[in-house]
Design a protein around this motif. Structure first.
Motif, PDB file in Angstrom:
ATOM      1  N   THR A  20       0.862  -1.171   0.000  1.00 23.27           N
ATOM      2  CA  THR A  20       0.000   0.000   0.000  1.00 23.27           C
ATOM      3  C   THR A  20       0.902   1.226   0.000  1.00 23.27           C
ATOM      4  O   THR A  20       1.705   1.384   0.918  1.00 23.27           O
ATOM      5  CB  THR A  20      -0.899   0.028   1.261  1.00 23.27           C
ATOM      6  OG1 THR A  20      -1.634  -1.182   1.317  1.00 23.27           O
ATOM      7  CG2 THR A  20      -1.847   1.190   1.236  1.00 23.27           C
ATOM      8  N   ASP A  22       0.338   4.282   0.603  1.00 27.98           N
ATOM      9  CA  ASP A  22       0.070   5.216   1.698  1.00 27.98           C
ATOM     10  C   ASP A  22      -0.610   4.442   2.834  1.00 27.98           C
ATOM     11  O   ASP A  22      -1.837   4.403   2.920  1.00 27.98           O
ATOM     12  CB  ASP A  22      -0.834   6.342   1.191  1.00 27.98           C
ATOM     13  CG  ASP A  22      -1.032   7.422   2.227  1.00 27.98           C
ATOM     14  OD1 ASP A  22      -0.198   7.514   3.156  1.00 27.98           O
ATOM     15  OD2 ASP A  22      -2.011   8.173   2.111  1.00 27.98           O
ATOM     16  N   PRO A  23       0.199   3.819   3.702  1.00 29.39           N
ATOM     17  CA  PRO A  23      -0.390   3.002   4.774  1.00 29.39           C
ATOM     18  C   PRO A  23      -1.248   3.843   5.720  1.00 29.39           C
ATOM     19  O   PRO A  23      -0.887   4.947   6.090  1.00 29.39           O
ATOM     20  CB  PRO A  23       0.819   2.414   5.501  1.00 29.39           C
ATOM     21  CG  PRO A  23       2.025   3.054   4.949  1.00 29.39           C
ATOM     22  CD  PRO A  23       1.639   3.859   3.759  1.00 29.39           C
ATOM     23  N   LYS A  24      -2.389   3.289   6.078  1.00 28.79           N
ATOM     24  CA  LYS A  24      -3.351   4.003   6.922  1.00 28.79           C
ATOM     25  C   LYS A  24      -3.250   3.608   8.391  1.00 28.79           C
ATOM     26  O   LYS A  24      -3.677   4.331   9.260  1.00 28.79           O
ATOM     27  CB  LYS A  24      -4.777   3.720   6.442  1.00 28.79           C
ATOM     28  CG  LYS A  24      -5.008   4.018   4.979  1.00 28.79           C
ATOM     29  CD  LYS A  24      -5.295   5.479   4.771  1.00 28.79           C
ATOM     30  CE  LYS A  24      -5.768   5.747   3.374  1.00 28.79           C
ATOM     31  NZ  LYS A  24      -4.742   6.185   2.458  1.00 28.79           N
ATOM     32  N   ASN A  25      -2.708   2.410   8.651  1.00 25.89           N
ATOM     33  CA  ASN A  25      -2.601   1.962  10.044  1.00 25.89           C
ATOM     34  C   ASN A  25      -1.320   1.147  10.219  1.00 25.89           C
ATOM     35  O   ASN A  25      -0.552   0.967   9.276  1.00 25.89           O
ATOM     36  CB  ASN A  25      -3.848   1.154  10.446  1.00 25.89           C
ATOM     37  CG  ASN A  25      -4.086  -0.030   9.538  1.00 25.89           C
ATOM     38  OD1 ASN A  25      -3.132  -0.694   9.127  1.00 25.89           O
ATOM     39  ND2 ASN A  25      -5.350  -0.296   9.217  1.00 25.89           N
ATOM     40  N   GLU A  28      -0.969  -2.038   7.913  1.00 27.23           N
ATOM     41  CA  GLU A  28      -0.597  -1.724   6.539  1.00 27.23           C
ATOM     42  C   GLU A  28       0.856  -1.275   6.454  1.00 27.23           C
ATOM     43  O   GLU A  28       1.570  -1.623   5.507  1.00 27.23           O
ATOM     44  CB  GLU A  28      -1.518  -0.637   5.969  1.00 27.23           C
ATOM     45  CG  GLU A  28      -2.921  -1.133   5.660  1.00 27.23           C
ATOM     46  CD  GLU A  28      -3.800  -0.047   5.071  1.00 27.23           C
ATOM     47  OE1 GLU A  28      -3.296   1.077   4.809  1.00 27.23           O
ATOM     48  OE2 GLU A  28      -4.995  -0.305   4.863  1.00 27.23           O
ATOM     49  N   LEU A  29       1.307  -0.506   7.438  1.00 23.00           N
ATOM     50  CA  LEU A  29       2.697  -0.073   7.468  1.00 23.00           C
ATOM     51  C   LEU A  29       3.626  -1.265   7.623  1.00 23.00           C
ATOM     52  O   LEU A  29       4.646  -1.368   6.928  1.00 23.00           O
ATOM     53  CB  LEU A  29       2.917   0.929   8.607  1.00 23.00           C
ATOM     54  CG  LEU A  29       4.339   1.456   8.766  1.00 23.00           C
ATOM     55  CD1 LEU A  29       4.768   2.207   7.502  1.00 23.00           C
ATOM     56  CD2 LEU A  29       4.442   2.359   9.983  1.00 23.00           C
ATOM     57  N   TYR A  32       3.669  -3.116   4.373  1.00 27.94           N
ATOM     58  CA  TYR A  32       4.422  -2.328   3.403  1.00 27.94           C
ATOM     59  C   TYR A  32       5.925  -2.505   3.607  1.00 27.94           C
ATOM     60  O   TYR A  32       6.674  -2.772   2.667  1.00 27.94           O
ATOM     61  CB  TYR A  32       4.027  -0.853   3.531  1.00 27.94           C
ATOM     62  CG  TYR A  32       4.799   0.078   2.649  1.00 27.94           C
ATOM     63  CD1 TYR A  32       4.464   0.221   1.313  1.00 27.94           C
ATOM     64  CD2 TYR A  32       5.860   0.824   3.152  1.00 27.94           C
ATOM     65  CE1 TYR A  32       5.167   1.083   0.479  1.00 27.94           C
ATOM     66  CE2 TYR A  32       6.573   1.689   2.332  1.00 27.94           C
ATOM     67  CZ  TYR A  32       6.224   1.814   0.998  1.00 27.94           C
ATOM     68  OH  TYR A  32       6.933   2.660   0.193  1.00 27.94           O
TER      69      TYR A  32
END
Length: 83
Positions: A20, A22-25, A28-29, A32
């Motif tokens: 992703t 642009d990780p949102k949480n 996701e980070l 990523y």
């Protein structure tokens, strides 16, 4: 003599898949960063394999040169040294 430089893959040929952009949480980070690290590891492994293959090829060429020089020296026979 074949030129082996043409068989080296360019980094642009490697697929780039990012989880992703642009990780949102945190999940996701984490995903990523994990994917990014895996891609880096794969690229480093590919480069390492290519370097090792070239070193092996260079060793073979050096062995061939040594053998050819030895053969030439044998064909030339013993040389008399001037005093």
């Amino acid at each position: 003599m074949a030129d082996s430089r043409n068989d080296i893959r360019d980094d642009a040929d490697l697929p780039v898949v990012v989880a992703t952009p642009d990780p949102k949480n945190v999940q996701e980070l984490t995903q990523y960063v994990t994917v990014l690290l895996q891609q880096m590891q794969e690229r480093f492994q590919t480069m390492s394999d290519q370097i090792i293959a070239r070193i092996d090829e260079m060793g073979t060429r050096i062995d061939d040169l040594e053998r050819n020089i030895s053969d030439l020296m044998t064909q030339a026979g013993p040389e008399e040294t001037e005093k």
